[in-house]
Design a protein around this motif. Sequence first.
Motif, short mmCIF file in Angstrom:
data_model
loop_
_atom_site.label_atom_id
_atom_site.label_comp_id
_atom_site.label_asym_id
_atom_site.label_seq_id
_atom_site.Cartn_x
_atom_site.Cartn_y
_atom_site.Cartn_z
N ILE A 1 -47.56 -49.95 3.62
CA ILE A 1 -47.64 -49.29 4.14
C ILE A 1 -48.15 -48.55 5.44
O ILE A 1 -48.98 -49.64 6.42
N GLY A 2 -47.37 -47.74 5.83
CA GLY A 2 -47.09 -47.92 7.64
C GLY A 2 -45.77 -46.37 7.96
O GLY A 2 -45.81 -45.83 7.14
N ARG A 3 -46.12 -46.56 9.32
CA ARG A 3 -45.50 -45.63 9.96
C ARG A 3 -45.01 -46.68 11.48
O ARG A 3 -45.80 -46.93 11.43
N GLY A 4 -44.67 -45.36 12.25
CA GLY A 4 -44.57 -45.88 13.92
C GLY A 4 -45.31 -45.61 14.83
O GLY A 4 -46.22 -45.23 14.02
N GLY A 5 -45.58 -45.74 15.97
CA GLY A 5 -46.21 -45.27 16.60
C GLY A 5 -46.96 -43.71 17.10
O GLY A 5 -45.98 -43.40 15.87
N GLY A 6 -48.29 -43.84 17.95
CA GLY A 6 -47.72 -42.57 18.02
C GLY A 6 -49.53 -42.89 18.14
O GLY A 6 -50.32 -44.04 18.70
N SER A 7 -50.25 -41.25 18.99
CA SER A 7 -51.55 -41.55 19.61
C SER A 7 -52.58 -41.70 18.16
O SER A 7 -51.82 -42.10 17.20
N LEU A 8 -53.95 -41.93 18.85
CA LEU A 8 -54.82 -42.24 17.76
C LEU A 8 -55.00 -40.95 16.70
O LEU A 8 -55.12 -40.68 15.90
N ASP B 1 -52.89 -38.74 16.28
CA ASP B 1 -51.06 -39.28 15.18
C ASP B 1 -51.33 -39.91 13.77
O ASP B 1 -51.26 -39.60 12.90
N LEU B 2 -51.91 -41.46 14.53
CA LEU B 2 -52.63 -42.29 13.94
C LEU B 2 -54.03 -42.08 12.69
O LEU B 2 -53.50 -42.96 11.44
N TRP B 3 -54.79 -40.94 12.48
CA TRP B 3 -56.05 -41.27 12.14
C TRP B 3 -55.74 -40.81 10.44
O TRP B 3 -56.55 -41.40 10.08
N CYS B 4 -54.85 -40.71 10.04
CA CYS B 4 -54.65 -40.18 8.52
C CYS B 4 -54.57 -41.79 7.87
O CYS B 4 -55.57 -41.97 7.26
N PHE B 5 -55.02 -42.91 8.71
CA PHE B 5 -54.57 -43.97 7.81
C PHE B 5 -56.49 -44.65 8.95
O PHE B 5 -57.03 -45.38 8.58
N ASN B 6 -56.71 -43.83 9.42
CA ASN B 6 -58.66 -44.29 9.57
C ASN B 6 -59.42 -43.58 8.07
O ASN B 6 -60.30 -43.64 8.80
N GLU B 7 -58.29 -42.79 7.33
CA GLU B 7 -59.25 -42.16 6.74
C GLU B 7 -59.68 -43.10 5.46
O GLU B 7 -59.29 -43.92 4.44
N GLU B 8 -61.28 -42.39 5.09
CA GLU B 8 -61.98 -43.82 4.27
C GLU B 8 -61.32 -43.29 2.73
O GLU B 8 -61.37 -44.45 2.37
N ALA B 9 -60.65 -41.98 2.25
CA ALA B 9 -60.07 -42.04 1.17
C ALA B 9 -59.39 -42.61 1.10
O ALA B 9 -59.00 -43.65 0.30
N VAL B 10 -57.78 -42.82 1.95
CA VAL B 10 -56.54 -44.06 2.47
C VAL B 10 -57.38 -45.66 2.98
O VAL B 10 -57.14 -45.96 1.07
N ALA B 11 -58.60 -45.71 2.97
CA ALA B 11 -59.30 -47.14 2.84
C ALA B 11 -59.46 -47.97 1.57
O ALA B 11 -58.63 -48.45 1.77
N ARG B 12 -59.64 -46.94 0.75
CA ARG B 12 -59.76 -46.80 -0.60
C ARG B 12 -59.42 -46.90 -1.60
O ARG B 12 -59.24 -47.87 -2.49
N GLU C 1 -48.06 -52.54 17.94
CA GLU C 1 -48.61 -53.81 17.94
C GLU C 1 -50.55 -53.93 18.35
O GLU C 1 -50.92 -54.42 17.59
N VAL C 2 -50.47 -52.84 19.86
CA VAL C 2 -51.81 -53.20 20.28
C VAL C 2 -52.72 -51.91 19.32
O VAL C 2 -53.72 -51.75 19.39
N ASP C 3 -52.05 -51.21 18.60
CA ASP C 3 -52.35 -50.00 17.30
C ASP C 3 -53.11 -50.82 16.38
O ASP C 3 -52.95 -51.47 15.66
N VAL C 4 -54.67 -50.24 16.45
CA VAL C 4 -55.37 -51.51 15.47
C VAL C 4 -55.81 -49.37 14.30
O VAL C 4 -56.67 -48.96 14.80
#
Length: 443
Positions: A200-207, A209-220, A236-239
């Motif tokens: 599950i992933g994608r390329g780089g981007g700003s915070l 841009d990547l926010w959908c992977f920080n959503e609680e629904a996605v995490a669950r 690599e630096v994106d968490v």
Amino acid sequence: MLVTRALSVTELNHQARHLLEASFLQVWVEGELSSLSRPSSGHWYFSLKDSRCQVRCAMFRSFNQRVRETPREGDQVRIRGKVTLYENRGDFQIIVEQIEPAGTGALQQAFEALKARLQQEGLFDVARKKPLPTLPRRIGVVTSPTGAAIHDILTVLARRCPSIPVTLYPTAVQGKAATADIIRAIKAANTHAEADVLIIGRGGGSLEDLWCFNEEAVARAIAASALPTISAVGHEVDVTIADFVADLRAPTPSAAAEKISPDQDAWSKQLRESELRLAGATRRALTRIETSLRHLSARLRDPRRELLDKAQRMDELDLRLGKAIGQTLERSDMRASHLTRRLSLQSPVRRLADSRDHLDSLNQRLGASVDQRIDRQNSRLEHLAQTLHVVSPLATLGRGYAIVQDDRGSIIRSAADLKTGDRVTARVARGRLEARVTAVHSE
């Protein structure tokens, strides 16, 4: 007139600086960046302003080296730092320790809050993470069909192990619709159950841009996946929160493909090396077996000769046994005689007589000790009685003295304690006298 000492400019600025630093330990300030200056020292100097005011800022090299993207004139930024005063010029300024685009701070706070809550629930626990297959039969990928991530994954797989098929579960990976899309794709992959592992992933981007992977629904959704999951979001630096929930975190999509796929060249080389090791081991085993057979053949003896040797050995052992039994009996007799002599010496009758003699001796010593102690105590008592008699008030009275008391029983030590007409009592060696004072003469 009282003259007040005037402060020097240095003293004033020094006191003002300490007052500012004590009042503002650390502040967050948001505004528009302007007048950015970057001298050769590597330090940044700029102003932060809003519609009415501005404040000078300095961000030293040790802090600005951590900034991923250099801010530009006119950027809306959010800074964290310490309020102070540059004493040499008397300039009010902020020493900046952190700078980020305005709005990022709120996202970062939301990220940290969700991370703490999910960690408290145990979604990040190592114990719940599923092991990844060593050689997957099929790999599922949840990402954009037009993004760089799927291209990088397919490129790595084509190089390392092109025989592994890939199933793409297309989804948006940015924007408002991405969250629901990613959840739908994860559920579809689990429903179809075609793949052994899910990237599950994608390329780089700003915070943002990547926010959908920080959503609680996605995490669950990732945590609920029955398929083992690899999070491969950004660089690599994106968490992201997805990295913590997934069974494995890969720094990039390419790294995810590397981790889950075997290297066919390495496998071919390993198979060739294993084949050579197996052949060598087989030859060595055959050589050892042949050597062992020759050695056993040389050691094989005539059974009759073996029986004669055993019979002779039994005779030797029989003789040694008889001799050992005789020696043992002789030692037993000697020990029995020795114990008999010791027993006679330890007879209860003899020990009882010795105890009686010792007891009589102790009784005599005890009587003598008691008599001596009584004599010493009597002498000490007589001495103490004599000493007590010498210091006794009764002895003093016997020498002709008297103790005079007033009518309250208090002892009179001075003539000034009495006045004419007072009643007194005088105690002498034998008896008491009662009298009235007719005259008082103080000395």
